[in-house]
Scaffold this motif. Sequence first.
Motif, PDB file in Angstrom:
ATOM      1  N   ILE A  17       9.252 -56.473  -0.977  1.00  0.00           N
ATOM      2  CA  ILE A  17      10.368 -55.555  -1.246  1.00  0.00           C
ATOM      3  C   ILE A  17      11.249 -55.414  -0.011  1.00  0.00           C
ATOM      4  N   SER A  18      10.639 -55.314   1.161  1.00  0.00           N
ATOM      5  CA  SER A  18      11.392 -55.121   2.406  1.00  0.00           C
ATOM      6  C   SER A  18      12.352 -56.267   2.682  1.00  0.00           C
ATOM      7  N   LEU A  19      11.929 -57.490   2.388  1.00  0.00           N
ATOM      8  CA  LEU A  19      12.797 -58.647   2.635  1.00  0.00           C
ATOM      9  C   LEU A  19      14.059 -58.599   1.793  1.00  0.00           C
ATOM     10  N   GLN A  20      14.007 -57.922   0.658  1.00  0.00           N
ATOM     11  CA  GLN A  20      15.158 -57.860  -0.237  1.00  0.00           C
ATOM     12  C   GLN A  20      16.269 -56.957   0.301  1.00  0.00           C
ATOM     13  N   TYR A  21      16.024 -56.269   1.408  1.00  0.00           N
ATOM     14  CA  TYR A  21      17.071 -55.469   2.040  1.00  0.00           C
ATOM     15  C   TYR A  21      18.062 -56.356   2.798  1.00  0.00           C
ATOM     16  N   LEU A  22      17.738 -57.625   2.982  1.00  0.00           N
ATOM     17  CA  LEU A  22      18.651 -58.571   3.617  1.00  0.00           C
ATOM     18  C   LEU A  22      19.653 -59.058   2.574  1.00  0.00           C
ATOM     19  N   TYR A  23      20.911 -59.165   2.944  1.00  0.00           N
ATOM     20  CA  TYR A  23      21.950 -59.638   2.042  1.00  0.00           C
ATOM     21  C   TYR A  23      21.690 -61.101   1.721  1.00  0.00           C
ATOM     22  N   GLY A  24      21.566 -61.423   0.447  1.00  0.00           N
ATOM     23  CA  GLY A  24      21.327 -62.796   0.039  1.00  0.00           C
ATOM     24  C   GLY A  24      19.869 -63.110  -0.231  1.00  0.00           C
ATOM     25  N   VAL A  25      18.984 -62.123  -0.074  1.00  0.00           N
ATOM     26  CA  VAL A  25      17.566 -62.327  -0.360  1.00  0.00           C
ATOM     27  C   VAL A  25      17.205 -61.458  -1.553  1.00  0.00           C
ATOM     28  N   GLY A  26      16.843 -62.110  -2.655  1.00  0.00           N
ATOM     29  CA  GLY A  26      16.416 -61.415  -3.854  1.00  0.00           C
ATOM     30  C   GLY A  26      14.916 -61.587  -4.045  1.00  0.00           C
ATOM     31  N   PRO A  27      14.418 -61.223  -5.224  1.00  0.00           N
ATOM     32  CA  PRO A  27      12.975 -61.317  -5.478  1.00  0.00           C
ATOM     33  C   PRO A  27      12.429 -62.742  -5.340  1.00  0.00           C
ATOM     34  N   LYS A  28      13.150 -63.718  -5.858  1.00  0.00           N
ATOM     35  CA  LYS A  28      12.666 -65.103  -5.831  1.00  0.00           C
ATOM     36  C   LYS A  28      12.601 -65.637  -4.399  1.00  0.00           C
ATOM     37  N   VAL A  29      13.659 -65.439  -3.639  1.00  0.00           N
ATOM     38  CA  VAL A  29      13.705 -65.931  -2.254  1.00  0.00           C
ATOM     39  C   VAL A  29      12.662 -65.204  -1.403  1.00  0.00           C
ATOM     40  N   ALA A  30      12.487 -63.899  -1.634  1.00  0.00           N
ATOM     41  CA  ALA A  30      11.495 -63.138  -0.873  1.00  0.00           C
ATOM     42  C   ALA A  30      10.096 -63.679  -1.148  1.00  0.00           C
ATOM     43  N   ARG A  31       9.816 -63.999  -2.412  1.00  0.00           N
ATOM     44  CA  ARG A  31       8.507 -64.562  -2.770  1.00  0.00           C
ATOM     45  C   ARG A  31       8.307 -65.915  -2.091  1.00  0.00           C
ATOM     46  N   GLU A  32       9.362 -66.765  -2.113  1.00  0.00           N
ATOM     47  CA  GLU A  32       9.294 -68.078  -1.463  1.00  0.00           C
ATOM     48  C   GLU A  32       9.042 -67.940   0.038  1.00  0.00           C
ATOM     49  N   LEU A  33       9.742 -67.000   0.672  1.00  0.00           N
ATOM     50  CA  LEU A  33       9.576 -66.784   2.119  1.00  0.00           C
ATOM     51  C   LEU A  33       8.139 -66.398   2.453  1.00  0.00           C
ATOM     52  N   CYS A  34       7.579 -65.463   1.672  1.00  0.00           N
ATOM     53  CA  CYS A  34       6.203 -65.031   1.926  1.00  0.00           C
ATOM     54  C   CYS A  34       5.239 -66.204   1.758  1.00  0.00           C
ATOM     55  N   HIS A  35       5.476 -67.012   0.728  1.00  0.00           N
ATOM     56  CA  HIS A  35       4.602 -68.153   0.471  1.00  0.00           C
ATOM     57  C   HIS A  35       4.685 -69.185   1.601  1.00  0.00           C
ATOM     58  N   LYS A  36       5.922 -69.549   1.997  1.00  0.00           N
ATOM     59  CA  LYS A  36       6.113 -70.552   3.051  1.00  0.00           C
ATOM     60  C   LYS A  36       5.579 -70.081   4.397  1.00  0.00           C
ATOM     61  N   ALA A  37       5.739 -68.775   4.681  1.00  0.00           N
ATOM     62  CA  ALA A  37       5.290 -68.237   5.965  1.00  0.00           C
ATOM     63  C   ALA A  37       3.788 -67.933   5.963  1.00  0.00           C
ATOM     64  N   GLY A  38       3.172 -68.008   4.788  1.00  0.00           N
ATOM     65  CA  GLY A  38       1.738 -67.739   4.694  1.00  0.00           C
ATOM     66  C   GLY A  38       1.403 -66.273   4.886  1.00  0.00           C
ATOM     67  N   ILE A  39       2.241 -65.402   4.317  1.00  0.00           N
ATOM     68  CA  ILE A  39       2.062 -63.954   4.453  1.00  0.00           C
ATOM     69  C   ILE A  39       1.775 -63.368   3.072  1.00  0.00           C
ATOM     70  N   ASP A  40       0.848 -62.410   3.009  1.00  0.00           N
ATOM     71  CA  ASP A  40       0.565 -61.715   1.758  1.00  0.00           C
ATOM     72  C   ASP A  40       1.772 -60.852   1.409  1.00  0.00           C
ATOM     73  N   PRO A  41       2.389 -61.038   0.221  1.00  0.00           N
ATOM     74  CA  PRO A  41       3.595 -60.278  -0.134  1.00  0.00           C
ATOM     75  C   PRO A  41       3.349 -58.775  -0.268  1.00  0.00           C
ATOM     76  N   GLN A  42       2.103 -58.367  -0.497  1.00  0.00           N
ATOM     77  CA  GLN A  42       1.820 -56.947  -0.722  1.00  0.00           C
ATOM     78  C   GLN A  42       1.507 -56.170   0.558  1.00  0.00           C
ATOM     79  N   VAL A  43       1.331 -56.877   1.677  1.00  0.00           N
ATOM     80  CA  VAL A  43       1.046 -56.183   2.937  1.00  0.00           C
ATOM     81  C   VAL A  43       2.312 -55.448   3.389  1.00  0.00           C
ATOM     82  N   ARG A  44       2.145 -54.256   3.940  1.00  0.00           N
ATOM     83  CA  ARG A  44       3.291 -53.449   4.379  1.00  0.00           C
ATOM     84  C   ARG A  44       4.008 -54.131   5.548  1.00  0.00           C
ATOM     85  N   ALA A  45       5.308 -53.921   5.626  1.00  0.00           N
ATOM     86  CA  ALA A  45       6.111 -54.578   6.668  1.00  0.00           C
ATOM     87  C   ALA A  45       5.690 -54.126   8.064  1.00  0.00           C
ATOM     88  N   ARG A  46       5.229 -52.875   8.201  1.00  0.00           N
ATOM     89  CA  ARG A  46       4.821 -52.387   9.531  1.00  0.00           C
ATOM     90  C   ARG A  46       3.562 -53.082  10.040  1.00  0.00           C
TER      91      ARG A  46
END
Length: 127
Positions: A17-46
Amino acid sequence: MPRLLGVDIPSDRPTLISLQYLYGVGPKVARELCHKAGIDPQVRARELGEDEVARIAALLDKDYTVEGQLRRQVAQNISRLRDIGCYRGIRHRRGLPVRGQRTRTNARTRKGPKKTVAGKKGVKDMK
């Protein structure tokens, strides 16, 4: 509060959800970013480490057009339409809906608040 591309993303929300605050990043791109970076999408940004934030920033820089660059690109596209004088450019110039919406009613977002015009005088009023 992690900072990506000059934008503070909310730390109390999941990374997805936090990544979607960037202009041009929606749900699909945010999911792709988490997958490519090897990060759990549900972990809090902090809870993201500096290396994980750096990985996301590198991916955004390399593979995606976001934030300032995307805003500039959109503005250039609109100014190009205005300059060539096509139908869409004229609609942008006049501040009217561009994609075929009706303007007799509605279209208040583009046109702004109503500007009331006095009506015609009726036949009864003329006497």
